[in-house]
Write an enzyme that holds these catalytic residues in place. Structure first.
Site, PDB file in Angstrom:
ATOM      1  N   LYS A  71      48.549  33.542  64.171  1.00 35.97           N
ATOM      2  CA  LYS A  71      49.993  33.289  64.185  1.00 35.97           C
ATOM      3  C   LYS A  71      50.438  33.313  65.643  1.00 35.97           C
ATOM      4  O   LYS A  71      49.932  34.121  66.446  1.00 35.97           O
ATOM      5  CB  LYS A  71      50.648  34.426  63.378  1.00 35.97           C
ATOM      6  CG  LYS A  71      52.105  34.283  63.044  1.00 35.97           C
ATOM      7  CD  LYS A  71      52.518  35.429  62.089  1.00 35.97           C
ATOM      8  CE  LYS A  71      53.969  35.401  61.700  1.00 35.97           C
ATOM      9  NZ  LYS A  71      54.312  36.487  60.744  1.00 35.97           N
ATOM     10  N   SER A 146      56.670  34.693  56.753  1.00 35.04           N
ATOM     11  CA  SER A 146      56.741  33.905  57.968  1.00 35.04           C
ATOM     12  C   SER A 146      55.384  33.438  58.478  1.00 35.04           C
ATOM     13  O   SER A 146      55.306  32.547  59.312  1.00 35.04           O
ATOM     14  CB  SER A 146      57.435  34.706  59.068  1.00 35.04           C
ATOM     15  OG  SER A 146      56.677  35.874  59.379  1.00 35.04           O
ATOM     16  N   SER A 170      55.470  39.098  55.120  1.00 31.54           N
ATOM     17  CA  SER A 170      55.072  37.820  55.712  1.00 31.54           C
ATOM     18  C   SER A 170      53.596  37.477  55.689  1.00 31.54           C
ATOM     19  O   SER A 170      53.236  36.354  56.042  1.00 31.54           O
ATOM     20  CB  SER A 170      55.568  37.737  57.144  1.00 31.54           C
ATOM     21  OG  SER A 170      56.922  37.407  57.134  1.00 31.54           O
TER      22      SER A 170
HETATM   23  N1  GLN Z   1      60.837  37.451  55.053  1.00 25.86           N
HETATM   24  C1  GLN Z   1      61.102  38.701  55.683  1.00 25.86           C
HETATM   25  C2  GLN Z   1      62.155  38.528  56.747  1.00 25.86           C
HETATM   26  O1  GLN Z   1      62.653  37.475  56.872  1.00 25.86           O
HETATM   27  C3  GLN Z   1      59.848  39.297  56.232  1.00 25.86           C
HETATM   28  C4  GLN Z   1      59.401  38.727  57.497  1.00 25.86           C
HETATM   29  C5  GLN Z   1      58.118  39.301  57.977  1.00 25.86           C
HETATM   30  O2  GLN Z   1      57.427  40.028  57.249  1.00 25.86           O
HETATM   31  N2  GLN Z   1      57.796  39.016  59.215  1.00 25.86           N
HETATM   32  O3  GLN Z   1      62.488  39.438  57.432  1.00 25.86           O
END
Ligand code: GLN
Length: 468
Positions: A71, A146, A170
């Site tokens: 990532k 994400s 994520s």
């Molecule tokens: N979807 C969650 C957020 O928007 C988690 C994001 C993540 O785990 N980086 O904060």
């Protein structure tokens, strides 16, 4: 085109049957072939091929010659590190993340940086300032987020594994949407040094892979104490890969609050079938109530933006990345660089975070959220005094259409309702592919006790063997 299990690839590189240079080329070719999915922000072809050449001369290491994708919020050499945000578009890392260093020390080769929601804020990769990653099986849908680029990359076989970060789900959410394994270790098991911070008290680093054992091997290499991150903990002495746990005789709790959430029927069917399989394999399975879990989402969306607002204050146009060319003086530069560099979601979180931490509202929001967070931690602890593992869905739905939720931040936040609690408490959790609903993958979530990573990977491996 598929990859062998990671341990087999490394074994064949060590004995000369496979060449690291060929493996890197194969990975780069798969990236090129699947370009239309927009899973990758950049490749580090020159550095990857150079490292592969060196490994072929002296092929050693548990991950000798194994290509991987990370990532783009991990600091790496050989290209830019952008976190998919305009404010870091020109940024080149001066050092590498500990996780990357450890993988490289065992012979793994980073070939590319995967797309994400900018700064990992999101559940679909639609918040990327670059492009939206398209679902591996249906380009009209999102891959989840994400770490959507990482999940799609593994599903499309661009590399045998990828790295992601899980602050609120994520890793697990895109793993569920894309049909790959996604592992969130116990908080602190993998060093956060060199990973762009989102919410430091819940950020966790983990692998996305095609099998539980591949994920476990990657964890073996990355995990353990690091003097560059004081929150790190010791890893297990025994290896995570190869861990075995019998399902028979285990006490498994099905989280009642998650089943009561209104699941998409196809998802509910797979989750119930998975539970039945655990029963048939000899586990004692019963519903358990963790009454504060429905509050976890509200707690997360206070604690997370609070930490985000603090962590993003370092992007001031002076120290990293983008600096506005329109600024007339220093104050102007702070203001314009942030105004022009951050996307809408980062700004939204900075505003919410600043609000909940402000002196007039701190008690009403932040302090209350931390109190409920403690309740969530205690409820998990009580549940694990009775049960070996807790299980449930990863998300209420399968991969949704691009654009379906991006117009309404609250709808997007609801995607995380079943993943955030384990981040609030720090417990390890995994998404294992469990089946398909209307042609789209569905993951099954298993949560383990704190530091129970080895048991969790062991049971997940057994579940993987009995699923359809
Ligand atoms: N979807 C969650 C957020 O928007 C988690 C994001 C993540 O785990 N980086 O904060």
């Amino acid at each position: 085109m598929d990859w062998l299990p990671i341990a087999d690839i490394a074994g064949k590189v060590q004995n000369g049957e496979l060449k690291a240079v060929e493996l890197v080329r194969k990975s780069l070719a798969a990236i090129e072939e699947n370009k239309n999915h927009d899973a990758i922000i950049s490749t580090m072809e020159a550095r990857a091929l150079e490292r592969a050449g060196q490994i072929d001369e002296s092929p050693t290491g548990r991950l000798a010659g194994v290509p991987f994708i990370t990532k783009d919020n991990f600091l790496t050499f050989g290209g830019k590190t952008t976190a998919a945000s305009n404010i870091l578009r020109p940024f080149e890392a001066p050092y590498q993340a500990t996780a990357i260093e450890r993988l490289e020390a065992e012979g793994a080769i980073c070939v590319a940086k995967a797309n994400l929601d900018a700064f990992a804020h999101g559940s679909s990769t639609e918040n990327s300032d670059w492009f939206v990653t398209k679902h591996p099986a249906d380009p009209s849908r999102v891959p989840g987020g994400s770490s959507g680029g990482s999940a799609a990359a593994v599903a499309l076989r661009m590399a045998p594994f990828a790295l992601g970060t899980d602050t609120g789900g994520s890793i697990r959410l895109p793993a569920s949407f894309c049909g790959v394994v996604g592992y969130k270790p116990t908080y602190g098991l993998v060093s956060r040094s060199g990973v762009i911070a989102m919410a430091s008290s819940t950020d966790v680093i983990g692998p996305l892979a095609r099998s539980v054992d591949d994920a476990a091997l990657v964890l073996d290499v990355m995990s353990g104490k690091d003097e560059l991150d004081s929150t790190t903990i010791d890893r297990d002495e025994k290896p995570y890969s190869g861990a075995q746990e019998e399902i028979a005789g285990k006490k498994i709790g099905v989280i009642r609050e998650y089943l009561a959430q209104g699941l998409q029927p196809g998802v509910e069917k797979i989750v119930r079938e998975s539970i039945d399989k655990l029963k048939s394999a000899g586990a004692t399975v019963e519903e358990v109530s963790l009454p504060s879990l429905p509050l976890a989402l509200a707690v997360y969306y206070i604690v997370c933006p609070a930490e985000v607002s603090s962590n993003l204050s370092r992007y001031d146009g002076q120290r990293y990345g983008y600096s506005s060319p329109d600024a007339k003086d220093l104050d102007d530069s702070y203001e314009l660089s942030r105004q022009q560099g951050f996307g809408a979601e980062a700004k939204r979180r900075i505003m919410i975070g600043t609000h909940v931490l402000s002196s007039g509202y701190y008690d009403a929001y932040y302090k209350k959220a931390q109190t409920v967070r403690t309740k969530i931690i205690n409820e998990f602890e009580e549940a694990f005094a009775k049960y070996d593992f807790l299980v449930g869905p990863v998300a209420p739905m399968t991969a949704f259409k691009i654009g379906e939720r991006s117009g309404d931040p609250l709808q997007m936040y609801l995607t995380d309702i079943m993943t955030v609690a384990a981040n609030m408490s720090g417990n390890p959790a995994i998404s294992v592919p469990a089946g398909e609903a209307e042609g789209l993958p569905v993951g099954f979530q298993i949560v383990g006790p704190l530091r129970g990573d080895r048991q969790l990977l062991g049971i997940a491996r057994k579940f993987e063997a009995i699923r359809t």
